[in-house]
Design an enzyme around this catalytic site. Structure first.
Site, PDB file in Angstrom:
ATOM      1  N   GLN A   1      -5.954 -21.205  17.994  1.00 57.36           N
ATOM      2  CA  GLN A   1      -6.702 -20.094  17.428  1.00 57.36           C
ATOM      3  C   GLN A   1      -6.724 -18.893  18.371  1.00 57.36           C
ATOM      4  O   GLN A   1      -7.054 -17.793  17.943  1.00 57.36           O
ATOM      5  CB  GLN A   1      -8.138 -20.526  17.118  1.00 57.36           C
ATOM      6  CG  GLN A   1      -8.231 -21.588  16.049  1.00 57.36           C
ATOM      7  CD  GLN A   1      -9.653 -22.053  15.799  1.00 57.36           C
ATOM      8  OE1 GLN A   1     -10.617 -21.365  16.124  1.00 57.36           O
ATOM      9  NE2 GLN A   1      -9.796 -23.238  15.222  1.00 57.36           N
TER      10      GLN A   1
ATOM     11  N   ASP B   1      -0.810  -7.294   4.323  1.00 59.20           N
ATOM     12  CA  ASP B   1      -1.577  -8.538   4.368  1.00 59.20           C
ATOM     13  C   ASP B   1      -0.721  -9.742   4.727  1.00 59.20           C
ATOM     14  O   ASP B   1      -1.147 -10.610   5.500  1.00 59.20           O
ATOM     15  CB  ASP B   1      -2.279  -8.792   3.029  1.00 59.20           C
ATOM     16  CG  ASP B   1      -3.512  -7.924   2.847  1.00 59.20           C
ATOM     17  OD1 ASP B   1      -3.961  -7.324   3.844  1.00 59.20           O
ATOM     18  OD2 ASP B   1      -4.041  -7.853   1.712  1.00 59.20           O
TER      19      ASP B   1
ATOM     20  N   THR C   1       0.802  -1.217   0.000  1.00 56.34           N
ATOM     21  CA  THR C   1       0.000   0.000   0.000  1.00 56.34           C
ATOM     22  C   THR C   1       0.838   1.271   0.000  1.00 56.34           C
ATOM     23  O   THR C   1       0.498   2.255  -0.651  1.00 56.34           O
ATOM     24  CB  THR C   1      -0.938   0.008   1.225  1.00 56.34           C
ATOM     25  OG1 THR C   1      -1.816  -1.112   1.137  1.00 56.34           O
ATOM     26  CG2 THR C   1      -1.761   1.277   1.303  1.00 56.34           C
TER      27      THR C   1
ATOM     28  N   SER D   1       0.965  -7.608  -1.554  1.00 59.10           N
ATOM     29  CA  SER D   1       1.557  -8.660  -0.722  1.00 59.10           C
ATOM     30  C   SER D   1       0.725  -9.930  -0.681  1.00 59.10           C
ATOM     31  O   SER D   1       1.228 -10.987  -0.287  1.00 59.10           O
ATOM     32  CB  SER D   1       1.811  -8.156   0.699  1.00 59.10           C
ATOM     33  OG  SER D   1       0.605  -8.029   1.433  1.00 59.10           O
TER      34      SER D   1
END
Length: 339
Positions: free
Chosen positions: A271, A90, A12, A58
């Site tokens: 997680q 990313d 970006t 990316s």
């Protein structure tokens, strides 16, 4: 005066707006950087700018691009005191993790940064991220791969992307920041590794097949059985909590045993961002341990994936890879003796 190499890979920070959305624009970025008065200030290091070809969003990064970045650092290692890698957010944590393993005996700063808003926009966060990253790279205090973003310097293989909207895009759930940038840059030097005595080298990654499976309630493990072959070298399983998976009776265990016999290394991560995998803590996790899966400890999924690529690039024996997955190689995990 220290010298820093800036490597622009895309992302970006160097994009401009088109009718199809933002895309990398090397010509604009080179012009914008050359016109930044802050980069000419006396307290800034000397710097040179290189670009990869092509510049990439990316999300398109692969092991091949990781190798290319690592090779640029290796080729220029003796000529510069530090390196700043401009990269999309990313997959920045994946690239930072990959470089941390790839660059063996690294004794110089390699700082990845980017922005949430392109440099071409008025409110871009890219200016501060770039300037501060260059100052950190030029100071030479950190001797590892890091991510600098939004005022925080994080160990590269401990970071994960946390926000697509906020200016602080990354966090490090299981490792405190290595530095914070406020009015001054405050370095936490007690957390830094000692100077490495071995010869620096870049170890390229083999493009081995690696998979990631995220466990969810009601998951059908039998649907994954066809992909468990000798061609699949490693799998990162994102389990619940401390390493728990749904008890699938007669389904899961045979699949795991098939993976073991095929030489597929199964690594269990959590997680939960703040968690350490302990497959012995609950009955729901013991099936993984019984079938030969190894604990990812408190590694991020990004670090576990990159570490599998690295270990499969230097070892042929799956048991050797399993053993080293649970060892702290580059500060990527916390063992009891590290606390």
């Amino acid at each position: 005066m220290s010298r820093v190499l800036i490597l622009h890979t895309g992302g970006t920070i160097g994009m401009t707006k088109t009718d199809k959305g933002y895309r990398p624009d090397g010509a604009y970025f080179r012009r914008a950087v050359s016109e930044m008065d802050s980069l000419k200030a006396p307290e800034m290091p000397e710097w040179d700018l290189l670009e990869t070809d092509p510049l990439l969003d990316s999300s398109r990064m692969k092991a091949e691009e990781w190798n290319r970045i690592g090779n640029v650092i290796a080729e220029n290692y003796e000529s510069y005191d530090g390196f700043v890698i401009l990269h999309g957010t990313d997959t920045m944590a994946y690239t930072a993790s990959a470089l941390s393993f790839m660059l063996k005996n690294l004794n110089k700063p390699v700082i990845l940064t980017g922005s949430q808003i392109p440099l071409c926009e008025v409110r871009s966060d890219g200016r501060d991220n770039l300037i501060t990253s260059m100052m950190i790279a030029g100071a030479g205090k950190v001797r590892e791969v890091c991510i600098y973003f939004g005022g925080l310097l994080l160990r590269g293989n401990r970071a994960t992307k946390d926000s697509a909207d906020g200016m602080q895009a990354f966090r490090s759930p299981n490792c405190p920041p290595l530095a914070t940038a406020g009015i001054a840059i405050q370095y936490q030097e007690a957390s830094y590794p000692s100077v490495r005595s071995g010869r620096f080298e870049c170890i390229p990654f083999s493009n081995v097949p690696i998979g990631v499976i995220k466990v969810f309630p009601g998951i059908r493990f039998d649907l994954f059985e066809p992909i468990i072959t000798s061609q699949l070298k490693g799998v990162v399983v994102e389990a619940f909590g401390s390493g728990n998976v749904p008890d699938e009776g007669e389904v899961l265990l045979p699949i795991l045993e098939k993976a073991k016999s095929s030489g597929t290394v199964i690594v269990v991560c959590s997680q939960c961002p703040q968690s350490t995998v302990n497959m012995s803590a609950y009955e729901a996790g013991s099936i993984l341990k019984k079938a030969g899966a190894v604990s990812g400890m408190d590694m991020t999924t990004e670090a576990a994936v990159a570490k599998l690529y690295y270990l499969f690039s230097i070892y042929d024996d799956p048991e050797q890879i399993k053993f080293n997955m649970e060892r702290n190689i580059r500060g990527e995990l916390t063992r009891s003796e590290d606390i």
